[in-house]
Design an enzyme around this catalytic site. Structure first.
Site, PDB file in Angstrom:
ATOM      1  N   TYR A  48      -1.547  -0.902  10.288  1.00  0.00           N
ATOM      2  CA  TYR A  48      -1.652  -1.022   8.831  1.00  0.00           C
ATOM      3  C   TYR A  48      -0.354  -0.580   8.167  1.00  0.00           C
ATOM      4  O   TYR A  48       0.192  -1.275   7.310  1.00  0.00           O
ATOM      5  CB  TYR A  48      -2.821  -0.173   8.317  1.00  0.00           C
ATOM      6  CG  TYR A  48      -3.050  -0.295   6.821  1.00  0.00           C
ATOM      7  CD1 TYR A  48      -3.798  -1.347   6.293  1.00  0.00           C
ATOM      8  CD2 TYR A  48      -2.521   0.646   5.938  1.00  0.00           C
ATOM      9  CE1 TYR A  48      -4.009  -1.454   4.928  1.00  0.00           C
ATOM     10  CE2 TYR A  48      -2.722   0.541   4.570  1.00  0.00           C
ATOM     11  CZ  TYR A  48      -3.471  -0.511   4.068  1.00  0.00           C
ATOM     12  OH  TYR A  48      -3.660  -0.618   2.704  1.00  0.00           O
ATOM     13  N   SER A  88       0.842  -1.193   0.000  1.00  0.00           N
ATOM     14  CA  SER A  88       0.000   0.000   0.000  1.00  0.00           C
ATOM     15  C   SER A  88       0.880   1.246   0.000  1.00  0.00           C
ATOM     16  O   SER A  88       2.026   1.206   0.469  1.00  0.00           O
ATOM     17  CB  SER A  88      -0.863   0.003   1.267  1.00  0.00           C
ATOM     18  OG  SER A  88      -1.554   1.219   1.396  1.00  0.00           O
TER      19      SER A  88
HETATM   20  N1  LIG Z   1      -8.595   0.074  -1.987  1.00  0.00           N
HETATM   21  C1  LIG Z   1      -7.547   0.838  -1.665  1.00  0.00           C
HETATM   22  O1  LIG Z   1      -7.620   2.076  -1.670  1.00  0.00           O
HETATM   23  C2  LIG Z   1      -6.242   0.190  -1.328  1.00  0.00           C
HETATM   24  C3  LIG Z   1      -5.127   1.024  -1.176  1.00  0.00           C
HETATM   25  C4  LIG Z   1      -3.902   0.450  -0.850  1.00  0.00           C
HETATM   26  C5  LIG Z   1      -3.807  -0.915  -0.657  1.00  0.00           C
HETATM   27  N2  LIG Z   1      -4.904  -1.687  -0.790  1.00  0.00           N
HETATM   28  C6  LIG Z   1      -4.731  -3.128  -0.554  1.00  0.00           C
HETATM   29  O2  LIG Z   1      -5.268  -3.868  -1.634  1.00  0.00           O
HETATM   30  C7  LIG Z   1      -5.754  -5.114  -1.161  1.00  0.00           C
HETATM   31  C8  LIG Z   1      -7.181  -5.311  -1.633  1.00  0.00           C
HETATM   32  O3  LIG Z   1      -7.939  -4.207  -1.146  1.00  0.00           O
HETATM   33  P1  LIG Z   1      -9.399  -3.883  -1.699  1.00  0.00           P
HETATM   34  O4  LIG Z   1      -9.547  -2.425  -1.684  1.00  0.00           O
HETATM   35  O5  LIG Z   1      -9.675  -4.633  -2.947  1.00  0.00           O
HETATM   36  O6  LIG Z   1     -10.256  -4.461  -0.462  1.00  0.00           O
HETATM   37  P2  LIG Z   1     -11.734  -5.041  -0.364  1.00  0.00           P
HETATM   38  O7  LIG Z   1     -12.118  -4.881   1.052  1.00  0.00           O
HETATM   39  O8  LIG Z   1     -12.608  -4.466  -1.425  1.00  0.00           O
HETATM   40  O9  LIG Z   1     -11.523  -6.591  -0.687  1.00  0.00           O
HETATM   41  C9  LIG Z   1     -10.708  -7.378   0.143  1.00  0.00           C
HETATM   42  C10 LIG Z   1     -11.211  -8.812   0.137  1.00  0.00           C
HETATM   43  O10 LIG Z   1     -10.357  -9.553   1.031  1.00  0.00           O
HETATM   44  C11 LIG Z   1     -11.179 -10.384   1.822  1.00  0.00           C
HETATM   45  N3  LIG Z   1     -10.527 -10.656   3.099  1.00  0.00           N
HETATM   46  C12 LIG Z   1     -10.200  -9.756   4.065  1.00  0.00           C
HETATM   47  N4  LIG Z   1      -9.670 -10.391   5.109  1.00  0.00           N
HETATM   48  C13 LIG Z   1      -9.650 -11.705   4.808  1.00  0.00           C
HETATM   49  C14 LIG Z   1      -9.239 -12.861   5.495  1.00  0.00           C
HETATM   50  N5  LIG Z   1      -8.751 -12.795   6.738  1.00  0.00           N
HETATM   51  N6  LIG Z   1      -9.354 -14.065   4.879  1.00  0.00           N
HETATM   52  C15 LIG Z   1      -9.869 -14.159   3.639  1.00  0.00           C
HETATM   53  N7  LIG Z   1     -10.301 -13.096   2.935  1.00  0.00           N
HETATM   54  C16 LIG Z   1     -10.191 -11.887   3.514  1.00  0.00           C
HETATM   55  C17 LIG Z   1     -12.480  -9.631   2.004  1.00  0.00           C
HETATM   56  O11 LIG Z   1     -13.543 -10.517   2.337  1.00  0.00           O
HETATM   57  C18 LIG Z   1     -12.636  -8.958   0.654  1.00  0.00           C
HETATM   58  O12 LIG Z   1     -13.403  -9.756  -0.231  1.00  0.00           O
HETATM   59  C19 LIG Z   1      -5.591  -5.082   0.360  1.00  0.00           C
HETATM   60  O13 LIG Z   1      -4.407  -5.759   0.729  1.00  0.00           O
HETATM   61  C20 LIG Z   1      -5.485  -3.609   0.658  1.00  0.00           C
HETATM   62  O14 LIG Z   1      -4.770  -3.332   1.859  1.00  0.00           O
HETATM   63  C21 LIG Z   1      -6.120  -1.181  -1.131  1.00  0.00           C
END
Ligand SMILES: NC(=O)c1ccc[n+]([C@@H]2O[C@H](COP(=O)([O-])OP(=O)(O)OC[C@H]3O[C@@H](n4cnc5c(N)ncnc54)[C@H](O)[C@@H]3O)[C@@H](O)[C@H]2O)c1
Length: 250
Positions: free
Chosen positions: A157, A143
């Site tokens: 985080y 991230s």
């Molecule tokens: N969306 C953003 O702005 C952003 C920014 C930086 C980093 N990220 C990173 O990208 C990745 C995906 O984020 P996103 O925005 O698509 O999130 P999201 O919440 O839309 O999707 C994440 C998915 O992971 C699943 N999940 C969470 N914990 C879990 C667990 N313990 N076991 C199994 N499944 C689990 C959730 O059920 C969900 O379906 C993450 O690692 C997040 O930290 C996202």
């Protein structure tokens, strides 16, 4: 050299970036193993997939999750050659990450377990079949909060996502000679559930600080990850890819 067509595994495939990536890989002809703890979301993604896929409903933090996932996936789709450790959480307190003084041991442990330890365990489980094949692609989702200051993330985080970068470099160094690459992708603000969970005022502040003038889209991150999991990315390993609209320029 023959073109490998290995099975891909995406954790957190039920929503956001993981979902967009699973759909992309499926369209590109990869068999895809979808892993998520949200069974309903997983089933919805599976219904959208164009090619072979299997669903594994699992909390990636469970001690046996990686081994159980490998058993299920190998039985249905064969050995995994592409591992994308994407599942992650960004817990919010009143629309932003808890500060250090508000962070309890339980909050710290949870974010480390999902964002970091599960990544370590899944990699440990899935590297041996990649070694046997002499080819593998690992992408770990970090991230912006692991690269620089953040307007919203808390200490757990930020620490977990910074640690992802070190873990990925370690994997890249250790297994490069086996034909396995490992890279990190560090998204900035991406529209979707994390945005919705964030205080509107903070989202506005974020928008104002992004040179391209918008949040990113899950599919833009998915397209980058797809490239890193492909046949043409074999000379890229141990790298970090920022995808943040110019908010942070390294
Ligand atoms: N969306 C953003 O702005 C952003 C920014 C930086 C980093 N990220 C990173 O990208 C990745 C995906 O984020 P996103 O925005 O698509 O999130 P999201 O919440 O839309 O999707 C994440 C998915 O992971 C699943 N999940 C969470 N914990 C879990 C667990 N313990 N076991 C199994 N499944 C689990 C959730 O059920 C969900 O379906 C993450 O690692 C997040 O930290 C996202």
């Amino acid at each position: 050299m023959s073109t490998p067509s290995p099975t891909a595994l995406v954790t957190g495939a039920g929503n956001g970036i993981g979902r967009a990536l699973a759909l992309r890989l499926g369209r590109a002809g990869r068999p895809v193993a979808l892993v998520d703890r949200d069974a309903a979301a997983l089933a919805a993604v599976a219904a959208e997939m164009s090619g072979p896929c299997c669903q594994v409903v699992a909390d990636v933090c469970a001690a046996d999750a990686a081994a159980r996932t490998r058993e299920t996936v190998e039985a249905q789709l064969g050995p995994v050659g592409i591992l994308v450790n994407n599942a992650g959480i960004a817990p919010k307190l009143n629309g932003k990450g808890a500060g250090l003084l508000q962070t309890t041991d339980a909050m710290w442990d949870e974010v480390m377990a999902v964002n970091l330890r599960a990544m370590f365990r899944f990699t440990r489980e899935f590297v041996p079949p990649m070694q046997a094949r002499g080819w593998g692609r690992i992408v770990n989702v970090s991230s912006l909060g692991g690269r620089t200051r953040s307007l919203i993330a808390g200490p757990g985080y930020m620490a977990s996502k910074a640690a992802v970068l070190g873990l990925t470099r370690s994997i890249a160094s250790e297994f490069a000679a086996d034909g396995i690459t490992a890279n990190s992708v560090a998204p900035g603000r991406i529209g979707g559930r994390l945005e919705e969970a964030t205080d509107a005022r903070i989202n506005q502040q974020y928008l104002a600080a992004i040179p391209v003038g918008r949040f990113g889209q899950a599919d833009e991150v998915a397209a980058l990850i797809e490239y890193l999991t492909g046949e043409h990315s074999g000379f890229i390993t141990g790298a970090v890819f920022d995808i943040n609209g110019g908010f942070f320029m390294a």
